[in-house]
Enzyme design. Sequence first.
Site, PDB file in Angstrom:
ATOM      1  N   THR A 204       0.618  -0.845   0.030  1.00 30.51           N
ATOM      2  CA  THR A 204      -0.018   0.062   0.186  1.00 30.51           C
ATOM      3  C   THR A 204       0.932   1.297  -0.063  1.00 30.51           C
ATOM      4  O   THR A 204       2.268   1.380   0.603  1.00 30.51           O
ATOM      5  CB  THR A 204      -0.619  -0.211   1.344  1.00 30.51           C
ATOM      6  OG1 THR A 204      -1.428  -0.790   1.270  1.00 30.51           O
ATOM      7  CG2 THR A 204      -1.623   1.075   1.238  1.00 30.51           C
ATOM      8  N   ARG A 232     -14.177  -8.253  -0.683  1.00 29.80           N
ATOM      9  CA  ARG A 232     -13.328  -7.421   0.657  1.00 29.80           C
ATOM     10  C   ARG A 232     -12.188  -5.867   0.017  1.00 29.80           C
ATOM     11  O   ARG A 232     -12.394  -5.991  -0.535  1.00 29.80           O
ATOM     12  CB  ARG A 232     -12.443  -8.718   0.228  1.00 29.80           C
ATOM     13  CG  ARG A 232     -12.000  -7.889   2.442  1.00 29.80           C
ATOM     14  CD  ARG A 232      -9.559  -7.442   1.739  1.00 29.80           C
ATOM     15  NE  ARG A 232      -9.418  -7.670   3.066  1.00 29.80           N
ATOM     16  CZ  ARG A 232      -7.915  -6.125   2.869  1.00 29.80           C
ATOM     17  NH1 ARG A 232      -7.901  -5.831   1.758  1.00 29.80           N
ATOM     18  NH2 ARG A 232      -7.908  -6.078   3.837  1.00 29.80           N
ATOM     19  N   GLY A 234     -10.451  -3.075   2.587  1.00 27.88           N
ATOM     20  CA  GLY A 234      -9.736  -3.470   3.860  1.00 27.88           C
ATOM     21  C   GLY A 234     -10.064  -2.534   4.613  1.00 27.88           C
ATOM     22  O   GLY A 234     -10.408  -1.398   4.101  1.00 27.88           O
ATOM     23  N   ASP A 235      -9.023  -1.779   5.280  1.00 27.58           N
ATOM     24  CA  ASP A 235      -8.577  -0.409   5.861  1.00 27.58           C
ATOM     25  C   ASP A 235      -8.375   1.183   5.153  1.00 27.58           C
ATOM     26  O   ASP A 235      -8.292   1.772   5.122  1.00 27.58           O
ATOM     27  CB  ASP A 235      -7.940  -0.226   6.888  1.00 27.58           C
ATOM     28  CG  ASP A 235      -6.317  -1.022   6.167  1.00 27.58           C
ATOM     29  OD1 ASP A 235      -5.970  -1.590   5.873  1.00 27.58           O
ATOM     30  OD2 ASP A 235      -5.539   0.730   6.898  1.00 27.58           O
ATOM     31  N   THR A 254      -0.699   1.032   6.612  1.00 28.62           N
ATOM     32  CA  THR A 254      -0.761  -0.007   6.648  1.00 28.62           C
ATOM     33  C   THR A 254      -0.159  -1.302   6.659  1.00 28.62           C
ATOM     34  O   THR A 254       0.555  -1.495   7.784  1.00 28.62           O
ATOM     35  CB  THR A 254       0.095   0.236   5.197  1.00 28.62           C
ATOM     36  OG1 THR A 254       1.171  -1.191   4.126  1.00 28.62           O
ATOM     37  CG2 THR A 254       2.159   0.652   5.549  1.00 28.62           C
ATOM     38  N   THR A 256      -2.359  -5.213   7.695  1.00 29.04           N
ATOM     39  CA  THR A 256      -3.430  -6.285   7.682  1.00 29.04           C
ATOM     40  C   THR A 256      -4.450  -5.670   8.496  1.00 29.04           C
ATOM     41  O   THR A 256      -4.836  -5.420   8.844  1.00 29.04           O
ATOM     42  CB  THR A 256      -3.169  -7.341   9.044  1.00 29.04           C
ATOM     43  OG1 THR A 256      -2.593  -6.900  10.392  1.00 29.04           O
ATOM     44  CG2 THR A 256      -2.306  -8.076   8.253  1.00 29.04           C
ATOM     45  N   GLY A 257      -5.341  -4.755   6.808  1.00 25.71           N
ATOM     46  CA  GLY A 257      -6.332  -4.004   7.055  1.00 25.71           C
ATOM     47  C   GLY A 257      -7.530  -4.447   7.903  1.00 25.71           C
ATOM     48  O   GLY A 257      -7.618  -3.697   8.784  1.00 25.71           O
TER      49      GLY A 257
END
Lengths: 358, 358
Positions: A204, A232, A234-235, A254, A256-257
């Site tokens: 990211t 999916r 993510g963050d 950045t 594991t979202g």
Amino acid sequence: MSLLIALTLATAAATDAADHHDEAPTSEPRWSIVIHGGAGTILRENMSAEKDAEIRAALDAALRAGEAVLRDGGSSMDAVTAAITLLEDDPNFNAGRGAVFTWEGTNSLDASIMRGDTLEAGAVAGLSTTRHPILAARAVMEDSPHVLLSGEGADTFATQKGLEQVDPAYFYTQERHDALIRYKAHVEAQEQLSQLDIDHKFGTVGAVALDVHGVISAGTSTGGMTGKRWGRIGDSPIIGAGTYANDRCGISATGTGEKFIRLSVAHAICTMDVSATPPAEELAKRGTTLIIPLAPHQQLQRAADHLIARVGELDGSGGVIGLSSTGAPIYSFDTPGMYRGHSTSQGWRAVAIYKDEE
Amino acid sequence: MSLLIALTLATAAATDAADHHDEAPTSEPRWSIVIHGGAGTILRENMSAEKDAEIRAALDAALRAGEAVLRDGGSSMDAVTAAITLLEDDPNFNAGRGAVFTWEGTNSLDASIMRGDTLEAGAVAGLSTTRHPILAARAVMEDSPHVLLSGEGADTFATQKGLEQVDPAYFYTQERHDALIRYKAHVEAQEQLSQLDIDHKFGTVGAVALDVHGVISAGTSTGGMTGKRWGRIGDSPIIGAGTYANDRCGISATGTGEKFIRLSVAHAICTMDVSATPPAEELAKRGTTLIIPLAPHQQLQRAADHLIARVGELDGSGGVIGLSSTGAPIYSFDTPGMYRGHSTSQGWRAVAIYKDEE
């Protein structure tokens, strides 16, 4: 308080002693920018000299793009998009061209952006034809009543706003597609993923800038994680999780979202009060106590370290970059490396990859 | 501190004096649940007696479903889903059946859920065939490594997890479709929307429960806003914005979602430190000062009021419901009404619609 002031002045003196041609002596920069290109198991022994140089050159170019905007009195919003669009175009990073592949073999791009003075924000999730997702996020912020648009509708919106559209094949890179093939083979064989494959989730990109008008902006862009399914998200496109900015701070994350979402990492760092003195009763019990207040950037650094530690407690990992309202850069990551760089009007400038680099 | 304790004991005494057959004398409930069915311009003069009674009956039924779970020692997660699935089935609310329509004339459903002890969370955005979006959100939490799934992929995931699928026509109601027709006519004529039409954006449902094991869970489900376009996602499926739970608090929000995202409203309320005493220097200046710490639910109420005021500053409106770790209900809204109810193991039970109701 006097101890703290003494430390701050000492730092300022050191700064002024350095070679800062275009800057009047001051303890705070007029502008500042910090960028990242992802955190992960980035180790010297796995990195060729060529790749190392390539990454540093890319980070340097992104910094330069942001610096050019800020030096001319441009907005932090323009600086953030100038830096991120370059990283999106670079296949070395998991954003725009070079994004990881979904389970179905497509690229699905997420981005978000926020300005700290007005709390305006925009984000997109699941783009597949818009070349620069960060510009789509910005268009959502500036030209719609919404904050988050998703899927085909988000590409349609970006098209209507005149943003460059590309054939989905534009985002393809052999390396990322190979990673998908390996990932699917592992999943189908129920094997454990190697660290290298897990790291294909990372890459990211993000930037946070403070402009001469005192406005902080933050942005993040990503392809998400290799082999992601079921739409999916993510963050990265979640305001509060992957990106946040207010008048105190800007953050881009950045890692594991999912863990970053559960902790609202970016918002938590920008709003956590780590300066609070103990309750009055507690103070009374202690008798005379010397309390040294933390400077704003020290508070943010402590908050960032706290949140990355909490991500670790949830079995996640990754990192954040950020700026305080005084333009001081914040980094926190629990991985062996994080592609990162920062630059200020005072000439403090650095690009780094490994943990042991300053 | 003694003043506060005295007040708490007085409240407890009043509680014990009431008719609470199945409860040992205590100042805190063993379990507690609070629900909402949206906030908006809900005025007595616009509400028929039949509609008023219908809404109250629906809220009562949702409360009863949650109570039944909690009374039997069930989990707050089960209580939240029991209450919300009933509200999703009820066409009076903008969630599940009765959801508002998108610009394209479809229903696109969002939901999220979170448990406070583990910070596990799940969410879905843009469902079109899953009857109970809140159960899809829960399945994401319990049966996937993800937090947020979107679009067709999210329906596919829900199908794979055995959740009931329906023809998209199941979600249709004449009233909501009429609202879309009116909305599109207004937009195309560039006219200002009437307050009534603006309120068709509202009607989100949510629940927060505390179980006898001390675990708080919170959930939210919505159809979003009438005439939404480009895959717009509001705050309801955003962990931190529309829903949050930790060991201190659970929150479910409803209102102009974009403003709730920009403030990370649910996370902000659950983490805001409003109990902090002034800095030591300030205390020293004041000399002897009596500081009465706020009880946990007073802190949360203050935080909730603060965040709803900030939503107003951004020209938004809406409300939140919540519970403290002691099971005390929190409400805050700036609209003339909010469909809401709460119930505790001590027999405190209420359903309300208008602002002037206790």
